[in-house]
Design a protein around this motif. Structure first.
Motif, PDB file in Angstrom:
ATOM      1  N   GLY A  38       0.800  -1.192   0.042  1.00 18.07           N
ATOM      2  CA  GLY A  38       0.023   0.070  -0.030  1.00 18.07           C
ATOM      3  C   GLY A  38       0.753   1.122   0.066  1.00 18.07           C
ATOM      4  N   ASN A  39       0.259   2.306  -0.309  1.00 16.47           N
ATOM      5  CA  ASN A  39       0.970   3.528  -0.145  1.00 16.47           C
ATOM      6  C   ASN A  39       1.611   3.913   1.220  1.00 16.47           C
ATOM      7  OD1 ASN A  39      -1.686   4.161   0.453  1.00 16.47           O
ATOM      8  ND2 ASN A  39      -1.046   6.377   0.393  1.00 16.47           N
ATOM      9  N   HIS A  40       1.028   3.477   2.278  1.00 19.96           N
ATOM     10  CA  HIS A  40       1.529   3.713   3.310  1.00 19.96           C
ATOM     11  C   HIS A  40       2.898   2.921   3.871  1.00 19.96           C
ATOM     12  CE1 HIS A  40      -1.189   6.674   5.237  1.00 19.96           C
ATOM     13  NE2 HIS A  40      -1.962   6.133   4.087  1.00 19.96           N
ATOM     14  N   GLU A  41       2.852   1.667   3.230  1.00 16.02           N
ATOM     15  CA  GLU A  41       4.219   0.916   3.397  1.00 16.02           C
ATOM     16  C   GLU A  41       5.114   1.560   2.511  1.00 16.02           C
ATOM     17  OE1 GLU A  41       0.995  -1.044   4.986  1.00 16.02           O
ATOM     18  OE2 GLU A  41       1.050  -0.659   2.888  1.00 16.02           O
ATOM     19  N   ARG A  42       5.034   1.971   1.514  1.00  9.50           N
ATOM     20  CA  ARG A  42       5.796   2.692   0.650  1.00  9.50           C
ATOM     21  C   ARG A  42       6.470   3.954   1.298  1.00  9.50           C
ATOM     22  NH1 ARG A  42       9.770   1.575  -1.577  1.00  9.50           N
ATOM     23  NH2 ARG A  42       8.782   0.156  -2.605  1.00  9.50           N
ATOM     24  N   MET A  43       5.458   4.895   1.662  1.00 10.91           N
ATOM     25  CA  MET A  43       6.108   5.990   2.387  1.00 10.91           C
ATOM     26  C   MET A  43       7.076   5.640   3.485  1.00 10.91           C
ATOM     27  SD  MET A  43       2.928   8.718   2.506  1.00 10.91           S
ATOM     28  CE  MET A  43       1.690   7.580   3.028  1.00 10.91           C
ATOM     29  N   CYS A  44       6.625   4.529   4.245  1.00 10.31           N
ATOM     30  CA  CYS A  44       7.721   3.913   5.488  1.00 10.31           C
ATOM     31  C   CYS A  44       8.929   3.781   4.909  1.00 10.31           C
ATOM     32  CB  CYS A  44       7.114   2.848   6.145  1.00 10.31           C
ATOM     33  SG  CYS A  44       8.125   2.162   7.447  1.00 10.31           S
ATOM     34  N   LEU A  45       9.086   2.720   3.832  1.00 10.67           N
ATOM     35  CA  LEU A  45      10.101   2.400   3.290  1.00 10.67           C
ATOM     36  C   LEU A  45      10.903   3.436   2.658  1.00 10.67           C
ATOM     37  CD1 LEU A  45       8.822  -0.860   1.379  1.00 10.67           C
ATOM     38  CD2 LEU A  45      10.404  -0.639   3.185  1.00 10.67           C
ATOM     39  N   ASP A  46      10.281   4.551   2.107  1.00 14.74           N
ATOM     40  CA  ASP A  46      10.981   5.679   1.392  1.00 14.74           C
ATOM     41  C   ASP A  46      11.621   6.380   2.554  1.00 14.74           C
ATOM     42  OD1 ASP A  46      10.244   5.188  -1.169  1.00 14.74           O
ATOM     43  OD2 ASP A  46       8.589   6.661  -1.229  1.00 14.74           O
ATOM     44  N   PHE A  47      11.075   6.713   3.874  1.00 14.25           N
ATOM     45  CA  PHE A  47      11.365   7.413   5.000  1.00 14.25           C
ATOM     46  C   PHE A  47      12.774   6.549   5.541  1.00 14.25           C
ATOM     47  CE2 PHE A  47      11.668   7.125   9.776  1.00 14.25           C
ATOM     48  CZ  PHE A  47      11.933   8.327   9.907  1.00 14.25           C
ATOM     49  N   LEU A  48      12.682   5.400   5.430  1.00 15.16           N
ATOM     50  CA  LEU A  48      13.924   4.364   5.894  1.00 15.16           C
ATOM     51  C   LEU A  48      15.082   4.590   4.691  1.00 15.16           C
ATOM     52  CD1 LEU A  48      12.142   1.064   6.932  1.00 15.16           C
ATOM     53  CD2 LEU A  48      13.356   2.712   8.360  1.00 15.16           C
ATOM     54  N   ASP A  49      14.746   5.025   3.529  1.00 17.22           N
ATOM     55  CA  ASP A  49      15.816   5.259   2.581  1.00 17.22           C
ATOM     56  C   ASP A  49      16.400   6.491   2.577  1.00 17.22           C
ATOM     57  OD1 ASP A  49      15.821   2.479   1.639  1.00 17.22           O
ATOM     58  OD2 ASP A  49      14.150   3.044   0.147  1.00 17.22           O
ATOM     59  N   ALA A  50      15.429   7.448   2.800  1.00 18.24           N
ATOM     60  CA  ALA A  50      16.021   8.746   2.608  1.00 18.24           C
ATOM     61  C   ALA A  50      14.978   9.602   3.704  1.00 18.24           C
ATOM     62  CB  ALA A  50      15.736   9.311   1.238  1.00 18.24           C
ATOM     63  N   PRO A  51      15.402   9.578   4.813  1.00 16.21           N
ATOM     64  CA  PRO A  51      14.559  10.317   5.859  1.00 16.21           C
ATOM     65  C   PRO A  51      14.464  11.707   5.615  1.00 16.21           C
ATOM     66  CG  PRO A  51      16.524   9.523   6.619  1.00 16.21           C
ATOM     67  CD  PRO A  51      16.820   8.944   5.408  1.00 16.21           C
ATOM     68  N   GLU A  52      15.563  12.468   5.168  1.00 17.96           N
ATOM     69  CA  GLU A  52      15.624  13.943   5.412  1.00 17.96           C
ATOM     70  C   GLU A  52      14.624  14.512   4.214  1.00 17.96           C
ATOM     71  OE1 GLU A  52      16.916  15.666   7.536  1.00 17.96           O
ATOM     72  OE2 GLU A  52      17.479  13.950   8.624  1.00 17.96           O
ATOM     73  N   GLU A  53      14.752  13.564   3.056  1.00 22.49           N
ATOM     74  CA  GLU A  53      13.896  13.912   1.840  1.00 22.49           C
ATOM     75  C   GLU A  53      12.489  13.596   1.762  1.00 22.49           C
ATOM     76  OE1 GLU A  53      16.698  12.335   1.464  1.00 22.49           O
ATOM     77  OE2 GLU A  53      18.263  13.994   1.271  1.00 22.49           O
ATOM     78  N   ARG A  54      12.260  12.270   2.330  1.00 22.40           N
ATOM     79  CA  ARG A  54      10.947  11.887   2.325  1.00 22.40           C
ATOM     80  C   ARG A  54      10.324  11.568   3.733  1.00 22.40           C
ATOM     81  NH1 ARG A  54      10.916   8.217  -2.136  1.00 22.40           N
ATOM     82  NH2 ARG A  54      12.184   9.399  -3.835  1.00 22.40           N
ATOM     83  N   GLY A  91      13.909  -4.091  12.398  1.00 20.04           N
ATOM     84  CA  GLY A  91      14.923  -4.967  12.262  1.00 20.04           C
ATOM     85  C   GLY A  91      14.727  -5.479  10.653  1.00 20.04           C
ATOM     86  N   ASP A  92      15.738  -6.165  10.212  1.00 16.33           N
ATOM     87  CA  ASP A  92      15.633  -6.414   8.897  1.00 16.33           C
ATOM     88  C   ASP A  92      14.431  -7.519   8.336  1.00 16.33           C
ATOM     89  OD1 ASP A  92      17.970  -4.958   8.485  1.00 16.33           O
ATOM     90  OD2 ASP A  92      19.531  -6.900   8.557  1.00 16.33           O
TER      91      ASP A  92
END
Length: 195
Positions: A38-54, A91-92
């Protein structure tokens, strides 16, 4: 969820309350259910990848509730610090589970997706964006290819069947009413749980 049936969960397991962690843990213990991205899972993953930008977008859309469910606190001025603490708490195993959610599931002429799709193109040819965020023509133009799309993302008062779409998101996080669609051949039956 019956072990004798195909079960699909439509995404947005997080950001909808203080029990996001418990929801993820429960779903991870249900291998018989296909849990879609879902889009909320994607936003979480984006946060984990690029917290300052996303990070700001996710935090405005429920991310703080998910972070709190993992025992992490912080402010929007501490994005990288919050990300590091969340990544450690998740965790991973959880992060990989979230990242590996499929965009759709197919059974016969039925597709399960999170948000919507371009009604003029085959689902398999569409990328992540329309399937988890929606497509501008999804609710305006019917599908003409004989396929049906069951989806969530857009809240409806009652389930809707029209134009090749089956809308089942009755806003459980806000209304306490969770809707499921049960398909048997060409018949569709809706069942609801009220909290």
């Amino acid at each position: 969820v019956s072990r004798n049936a195909l079960s699909y969960c439509q995404g947005d397991y997080i950001d909808r309350g203080e029990e996001s962690r418990q929801v993820i843990e429960m779903l991870m213990e249900m291998p018989e259910a296909t849990c879609l991205m879902g889009n909320h899972e994607r936003m979480c993953l984006d946060f984990l990848d690029a917290p300052e930008e996303r990070g700001a977008r996710w935090l405005r859309n429920g991310g703080l509730q998910t972070i709190a469910s993992y025992g992490v606190s912080g402010t929007q001025t501490e994005m990288t610090k919050m990300r590091d603490a969340l990544a450690l708490a998740m965790g991973d195993t959880v992060t990989n589970w979230l990242a590996n959610r499929p965009l759709y599931a197919k059974f016969g002429t039925l597709y399960a997706i999170h948000a919507g799709a371009d009604p003029a193109r085959p689902i398999e040819e569409q990328g992540e964006k329309p399937l988890i965020w929606g497509h501008p023509q999804f609710r305006k133009q019917p599908r003409l290819d004989g396929h049906w799309v069951v989806h969530g993302h857009t809240i409806v008062d009652q389930p809707v069947i029209e134009g090749g779409r089956v809308s089942i998101d009755t806003g459980a996080y806000a209304t306490g009413r969770l809707t499921a669609a049960v398909f048997a051949g060409t018949d569709v039956e809706f069942t609801q749980a009220q909290h």
